[in-house]
Write an enzyme that holds these catalytic residues in place. Structure first.
Site, mmCIF file in Angstrom:
data_model
loop_
_atom_site.group_PDB
_atom_site.id
_atom_site.type_symbol
_atom_site.label_atom_id
_atom_site.label_comp_id
_atom_site.label_asym_id
_atom_site.label_seq_id
_atom_site.Cartn_x
_atom_site.Cartn_y
_atom_site.Cartn_z
ATOM 1 N N ALA A 31 -10.594 9.030 8.222
ATOM 2 C CA ALA A 31 -10.114 10.357 7.822
ATOM 3 C C ALA A 31 -9.041 10.256 6.741
ATOM 4 O O ALA A 31 -8.915 11.132 5.892
ATOM 5 C CB ALA A 31 -9.592 11.109 9.040
ATOM 6 N N ASP B 80 -1.699 1.439 -3.433
ATOM 7 C CA ASP B 80 -2.453 0.315 -4.020
ATOM 8 C C ASP B 80 -3.879 0.715 -4.373
ATOM 9 O O ASP B 80 -4.733 -0.134 -4.629
ATOM 10 C CB ASP B 80 -2.427 -0.925 -3.116
ATOM 11 C CG ASP B 80 -3.117 -0.707 -1.775
ATOM 12 O OD1 ASP B 80 -3.287 0.459 -1.370
ATOM 13 O OD2 ASP B 80 -3.475 -1.705 -1.115
ATOM 14 N N SER C 288 -1.347 3.051 21.104
ATOM 15 C CA SER C 288 -1.004 2.690 19.723
ATOM 16 C C SER C 288 -1.161 1.186 19.568
ATOM 17 O O SER C 288 -0.965 0.432 20.515
ATOM 18 C CB SER C 288 0.442 3.086 19.445
ATOM 19 O OG SER C 288 0.951 2.322 18.376
ATOM 20 N N GLY C 289 -1.492 0.750 18.346
ATOM 21 C CA GLY C 289 -1.603 -0.685 18.099
ATOM 22 C C GLY C 289 -0.254 -1.345 17.881
ATOM 23 O O GLY C 289 -0.139 -2.566 17.897
ATOM 24 N N THR C 290 0.788 -0.527 17.664
ATOM 25 C CA THR C 290 2.056 -1.112 17.226
ATOM 26 C C THR C 290 3.261 -0.808 18.111
ATOM 27 O O THR C 290 4.230 -1.543 18.094
ATOM 28 C CB THR C 290 2.389 -0.603 15.805
ATOM 29 O OG1 THR C 290 2.179 0.826 15.782
ATOM 30 C CG2 THR C 290 1.500 -1.251 14.763
ATOM 31 N N SER D 198 0.808 -1.226 0.000
ATOM 32 C CA SER D 198 0.000 0.000 0.000
ATOM 33 C C SER D 198 0.838 1.272 0.000
ATOM 34 O O SER D 198 1.572 1.527 -0.936
ATOM 35 C CB SER D 198 -0.943 -0.054 1.201
ATOM 36 O OG SER D 198 -1.879 0.968 1.130
#
Length: 544
Positions: free
Chosen positions: A371, A278, A500-502, A64
């Protein structure tokens, strides 16, 4: 199932010892040098998933909006949706199994899922324009064939095109024809029917500048234009002929940097949009006569589309429930406009496409956009049937008939499987044409509240726990009360924090009536996070 063939082939796609990767929302993503074994194994997994669902499964090779040297892979489920969450953990397990554990890992999935080995397996494969995509998609095909699966290699396609193909195949062609040509025909025919409702468009109004992010979107847009019989006049910049993929261009760059991409020459007031690498995200923008840059992000897009659909439903006299699904990051002005001016239901969910998509399914018409410009519209089966019946009803008056036919064309121009830059672009262009609106007029529907996003480093992000679609913090104790007190001191203010997810950081969002206030509030909230949630390093400094 021939495990000997798998063992033999997997030696040609060896896993570097000790390398661990996780399948997340975006599938696997990493520097392309680490991915050959992953691709082979995702080919294997897709065969199992295909046998389990007795359907065709998709595999897309792309990273992406990541830099050119990265790559990645995502699996597509039977209706063109993202891979089921339970299978994400199988993907991770299979990817990280050491060479000698591979067969037992496959057997574990087969046993856990009770997979019948006899059905034929079918897998569709697509890839983006990265230099590593050709060999990596070959590794995917090797995996599919090693387990005796049938494959169809679509070659270079956008991510949403592959999702579309999978859905077409598994609906036995009801959703459309599973070819790239079929995709263009369906979308462009619907677009042409829609803009037939626009009165006397000038060539100026038909003109659009597109930043193709030097990726697959530019290639496919060029192919699509020939099907539009002059319904749009598109100038493509960053078409991949000289620039580097996603480098200082593309939807992500424009959204984050809040400026026009490099490699694009435009005049004040020109309508522009950018795809990501992508082509599953799109944002619009323009520069005004004072050289000020204006971004029209996913919130503005969702507002334009939902307003258009709501008006058509009223004209058609259809009592269908329409809603816009947002996350806590949606600008407060957009929420206010939708709820209070347009009387459209707004549903807030946790961050992440799958949460938005899931919530949108609960309504007759569900519009969702992050967003960042990733989004689409979902129509329930019942809604599609009602619209179809009305469009064929000879007893209704012309206004209702026209609205019903326009709704039908709108359904056909939309790729309901996933966010799709090409499809979203056609829908937006049609709406602006029908309403006779310029990009400036669209931008003025509402004015975004000034906002600020900050990150606070913490020793353990799991200390923060949220509720109410991530809008309120439940732990650590006292944090939400502190945020509530701070928000009270500013006008039109709102703030929330989420882990955060990471990485071990807490993300802070704040908005208020002025930029100074939004900045000050964001700073004060990040101080509260630092003090109450175990901040590490120096205390956050004020922005000014």
């Amino acid at each position: 199932l021939d495990f000997e063939e798998v063992s033999k082939q997997s030696i040609l796609h060896p896993k570097p010892a000790g390398l661990v990767l996780h399948y997340g929302t975006a599938g696997f993503r990493s520097n392309s040098i680490h991915l050959d074994h992953i691709m082979f194994r995702m080919g294997l997994l897709a065969v199992l998933r295909s046998k389990k669902t007795k359907s065709t499964i998709g595999i897309m090779v792309t990273a992406s909006h990541n830099p050119e040297e990265d790559n990645g892979v995502k699996l597509v489920d039977p209706m063109g949706e993202m891979l089921a969450a339970t299978w994400e953990s199988y993907a991770t397990m299979l990817a990280n199994a050491e060479q000698e554990e591979l067969i037992s890992a496959l057997n574990e999935i087969i046993e856990k899922e009770g997979i019948d080995k006899s059905p034929e397996a079918s897998v569709f494969v697509g890839k983006d324009t990265r230099s590593s995509s050709a060999s990596l998609s070959q590794a995917v095909l090797d995996g599919v064939h090693a387990l005796g699966g049938h494959s169809k290699d679509y070659g270079l396609v956008t991510t949403p095109q592959l999702h579309y193909m999978v859905c077409c195949k598994n609906t036995q062609g009801k959703y459309g024809d599973a070819t790239v040509e079929g995709y263009y025909k369906k979308l462009c025919q619907a677009f042409t029917q829609l803009v037939g409702n626009a009165s006397n468009r000038t060539d100026d109004q038909k003109h659009l500048c597109v930043d193709g992010a030097n990726g697959i979107g530019a290639l496919k847009l060029r192919e699509m234009i020939s099907h539009l019989n002059k319904g749009l006049q598109v100038t493509i910049f960053n078409d991949g002929s000289k620039g580097k993929l996603n480098h200082q261009c593309g939807a992500d760059f424009v959204k984050v940097q809040q400026k026009t991409p490099t490699g694009i020459q435009v005049n004040p007031g020109d309508r522009c949009c950018s795809f990501d690498g992508d082509a599953d995200r799109i944002v619009y923008y323009f520069t005004d006569s004072q050289q000020v840059f204006h971004l029209l992000d996913g919130d503005k897009i969702a507002t334009l589309i939902s307003t258009f659909l709501k008006e058509l439903l009223i004209q058609a006299g259809l009592n269908l429930k329409i809603a816009v699904v947002q996350t806590a990051y949606a600008n407060g002005s957009s929420t206010d406009y939708l709820e209070n001016t347009m009387n459209v239901t707004v549903r807030c969910t946790k961050t992440g496409v799958k949460h938005l998509h899931h919530a949108a399914l609960e309504f007759d018409v569900g519009v969702y956009f992050e967003a960042n410009g990733h989004g689409t519209v979902l129509f329930s089966k019942a809604a599609e049937d009602k619209i179809q019946q009305l469009a064929q009803d000879s007893r209704i008056d012309d206004e209702r008939k026209r609205a019903a036919l326009m709704l039908q064309s709108t359904i056909n121009v939309i790729n309901q499987t996933v966010g799709d830059a090409l499809s979203d672009m056609l829908l937006i262009e049609a709406i602006l044409a029908i309403k006779g609106m310029t990009v400036e007029q669209w931008d003025r529907i509402y004015t975004d509240l000034p906002n600020r996003q900050l990150k606070v480093k913490v020793s353990d992000r799991r200390v923060i726990d949220t509720t109410d679609a991530e809008r309120r913090a439940v732990s650590p104790a006292g944090l939400q009360e502190a945020i509530d007190q701070l928000v009270k001191t500013y006008r039109k203010a709102r703030s929330f924090v989420r882990p955060s997810g990471t990485e071990d950081v807490v993300r802070v969002y704040a908005e208020a009536d002025t930029q100074e206030s939004a900045d000050a509030l964001a700073h004060e909230v990040s101080l509260a996070v630092y003090r109450l949630a175990g901040g590490v390093g120096d205390e956050p400094k004020p922005l000014h």
